[in-house]
Design an enzyme around this catalytic site. Structure first.
Site, PDB file in Angstrom:
ATOM      1  N   LYS A 248      22.680 -14.491  10.875  1.00  0.00           N
ATOM      2  CA  LYS A 248      23.907 -14.454  10.066  1.00  0.00           C
ATOM      3  C   LYS A 248      24.840 -13.392  10.619  1.00  0.00           C
ATOM      4  CE  LYS A 248      22.917 -10.364   7.877  1.00  0.00           C
ATOM      5  NZ  LYS A 248      23.564  -9.092   8.180  1.00  0.00           N
TER       6      LYS A 248
ATOM      7  N   ASP B 137      18.882  -9.580   1.781  1.00  0.00           N
ATOM      8  CA  ASP B 137      19.515 -10.620   2.588  1.00  0.00           C
ATOM      9  C   ASP B 137      18.803 -11.969   2.531  1.00  0.00           C
ATOM     10  OD1 ASP B 137      21.742  -9.437   3.575  1.00  0.00           O
ATOM     11  OD2 ASP B 137      20.922  -8.984   5.550  1.00  0.00           O
TER      12      ASP B 137
HETATM   13  C1  LIG Z   1      23.887  -4.577   3.864  1.00  0.00           C
HETATM   14  C2  LIG Z   1      23.246  -5.698   4.628  1.00  0.00           C
HETATM   15  C3  LIG Z   1      24.326  -6.775   4.820  1.00  0.00           C
HETATM   16  O1  LIG Z   1      23.845  -7.982   5.230  1.00  0.00           O
HETATM   17  O2  LIG Z   1      22.818  -5.137   5.848  1.00  0.00           O
HETATM   18  P1  LIG Z   1      21.946  -5.651   7.127  1.00  0.00           P
HETATM   19  O3  LIG Z   1      20.515  -5.247   6.890  1.00  0.00           O
HETATM   20  O4  LIG Z   1      22.110  -7.130   7.233  1.00  0.00           O
HETATM   21  O5  LIG Z   1      22.478  -4.940   8.316  1.00  0.00           O
HETATM   22  C4  LIG Z   1      22.081  -6.267   3.811  1.00  0.00           C
HETATM   23  O6  LIG Z   1      22.500  -6.724   2.560  1.00  0.00           O
HETATM   24  C5  LIG Z   1      20.882  -5.393   3.643  1.00  0.00           C
HETATM   25  O7  LIG Z   1      19.846  -6.294   3.330  1.00  0.00           O
HETATM   26  P2  LIG Z   1      18.341  -6.064   3.772  1.00  0.00           P
HETATM   27  O8  LIG Z   1      18.268  -5.667   5.211  1.00  0.00           O
HETATM   28  O9  LIG Z   1      17.564  -7.259   3.325  1.00  0.00           O
HETATM   29  O10 LIG Z   1      18.036  -4.780   2.924  1.00  0.00           O
HETATM   30  P3  LIG Z   1      16.727  -4.401   2.113  1.00  0.00           P
HETATM   31  O11 LIG Z   1      15.545  -4.538   3.004  1.00  0.00           O
HETATM   32  O12 LIG Z   1      16.736  -5.078   0.782  1.00  0.00           O
HETATM   33  O13 LIG Z   1      17.019  -2.850   1.856  1.00  0.00           O
HETATM   34  C6  LIG Z   1      16.887  -1.852   2.872  1.00  0.00           C
HETATM   35  C7  LIG Z   1      17.410  -0.540   2.290  1.00  0.00           C
HETATM   36  O14 LIG Z   1      18.845  -0.588   2.251  1.00  0.00           O
HETATM   37  C8  LIG Z   1      19.350  -0.033   1.049  1.00  0.00           C
HETATM   38  N1  LIG Z   1      20.206  -1.032   0.391  1.00  0.00           N
HETATM   39  C9  LIG Z   1      20.101  -2.362   0.668  1.00  0.00           C
HETATM   40  C10 LIG Z   1      20.961  -3.272   0.109  1.00  0.00           C
HETATM   41  C11 LIG Z   1      21.949  -2.777  -0.798  1.00  0.00           C
HETATM   42  N2  LIG Z   1      22.816  -3.609  -1.392  1.00  0.00           N
HETATM   43  N3  LIG Z   1      22.028  -1.465  -1.069  1.00  0.00           N
HETATM   44  C12 LIG Z   1      21.177  -0.571  -0.487  1.00  0.00           C
HETATM   45  O15 LIG Z   1      21.281   0.622  -0.736  1.00  0.00           O
HETATM   46  C13 LIG Z   1      18.153   0.377   0.223  1.00  0.00           C
HETATM   47  O16 LIG Z   1      17.977   1.762   0.422  1.00  0.00           O
HETATM   48  C14 LIG Z   1      16.981  -0.318   0.850  1.00  0.00           C
HETATM   49  O17 LIG Z   1      15.842   0.466   0.810  1.00  0.00           O
END
Ligand SMILES: C[C@@](CO)(OP(=O)(O)O)[C@H](O)COP(=O)(O)OP(=O)(O)OC[C@H]1O[C@@H](n2ccc(N)nc2=O)[C@H](O)[C@@H]1O
Ligand SMILES: Nc1ncnc2c1ncn2[C@@H]1O[C@H](COP(=O)(O)OP(=O)(O)O)[C@@H](O)[C@H]1O
Length: 289
Positions: free
Chosen positions: A10, A135
């Site tokens: 994505k 995500d």
């Molecule tokens: C911000 C995004 C945009 O797509 O970043 P990317 O990871 O894709 O770069 C995502 O929503 C990330 O999703 P994902 O990678 O699944 O995050 P998670 O494993 O749920 O969370 C990892 C960490 O990021 C922080 N976290 C995540 C999502 C959110 N809305 N707020 C947060 O503060 C939390 O501290 C959590 O411990």
């Protein structure tokens, strides 16, 4: 025949942080679009309940792999007595903001829901997915989306589907690291879908990520020579730019410095996983006749 299921990448076409919840999670506004490029998974169903992963992924121990976690979560939720041998072809860089791990988890949920005949609805699968990562739900739902909340409240959108050049600047960025940075801007003014479709929005995490990870700044500066508005996806590290045609993107790909991994791909508003799931249902219908 046992086929490969896609786990597409994505892009976050923009990413704003509008606030923070008491539990520390960030309230976001973002737009997700899929790419016709990603990992692939193959599932062999077994009669015993064991989940076995065949993956060349030494960085992640099997117990922590989101594929294994997704399979176990579904198995418990739908009380399946079957198991699976899951083969992973890993094409997406890890810690690149392309959502590879989340996409692998979503493909596992969607495919095993069909192959184990669990019969869970899309809503149920998305809510299981949210337990695995913020995500995962968008990959389960499989449509380009405007997302709010912590990234789980969706509105379907139909942005243009250009070609993209994506560069992984050979550095992994941890989402948790960026979300815990003190300098991160967390008070973006909310924008509307219409505003986004008219060109508003940026990636608010870019300034923090480029300071902490100079290769991301270098990749953005390099892309700016060839395309307007190069951008980072998610919390990095990948950067991307849009092009009118496959050949225009490929022409720039040829010039990407050899020390960076890069690829071209088409933006898709319907995910390749969604097509594959529909094809699976269609084949079952044919077999049933
Ligand atoms: C911000 C995004 C945009 O797509 O970043 P990317 O990871 O894709 O770069 C995502 O929503 C990330 O999703 P994902 O990678 O699944 O995050 P998670 O494993 O749920 O969370 C990892 C960490 O990021 C922080 N976290 C995540 C999502 C959110 N809305 N707020 C947060 O503060 C939390 O501290 C959590 O411990
Ligand atoms: N199947 C998987 N593929 C990739 N990463 C995984 C997987 N399972 C667990 N992970 C963990 O999730 C982290 C984030 O990976 P990934 O989703 O590829 O990056 P991003 O969230 O930046 O898009 C990895 O660093 C790894 O520790």
């Amino acid at each position: 025949m046992n086929k490969w299921w896609p786990a597409p990448a994505k892009l976050n076409l923009f990413l704003h942080i509008t606030g923070r919840r008491p539990d520390g999670y960030h309230e976001l506004q973002t737009a997700f679009q899929f790419l016709d490029h990603g990992d692939k998974l193959k599932f062999t169903i077994t009669e015993n309940a064991q989940i076995t992963l065949k993956a060349d992924l030494p960085e992640v121990v099997e117990e922590d792999n989101l594929i294994v976690k997704a399979a176990r979560l579904l198995q418990t939720s739908c009380k399946s007595r079957s198991g699976a041998i899951i083969q992973l072809e890993k094409n997406l860089p890890m810690g690149g903001g392309l959502g590879g791990g989340s996409s692998d988890a979503a493909t596992t949920l969607v495919a095993l829901n069909k192959l184990w005949q669990c019969g869970l609805t899309e809503d149920q699968l998305a809510s299981l997915g949210l337990q695995l990562g913020a995500d995962v739900p968008v990959f389960v739902r499989g449509h380009a989306a405007w997302a709010e909340g912590v990234g789980e409240i969706f509105t379907k959108i139909e942005p243009p589907e250009p070609w993209y050049l994506v560069i992984f600047p050979e550095c992994a960025v941890s989402t948790a690291e960026i979300f815990s940075a003190t300098q991160l801007t967390r008070d973006c003014e909310p924008i509307t879908i219409a505003g986004f479709l008219a060109g508003e929005g940026s990636n608010i995490c870019e300034s923090v990520v480029t300071k902490l990870h100079p290769p991301v700044a270098q990749a953005l500066a390099w892309l700016a020579q060839y395309a307007t508005i190069p951008r980072m996806t998610g919390t990095g590290s990948c950067v991307f730019a849009r092009f009118e045609s496959a050949s225009a993107a490929e022409n720039v790909l040829e010039h990407v410095p050899a020390h960076w991994h890069a690829f071209t791909a088409k933006g898709c508003n319907e995910s390749p996983l969604s097509f594959c799931a529909k094809d699976f249902d269609r084949r079952l219908d044919v077999t049933a006749i």
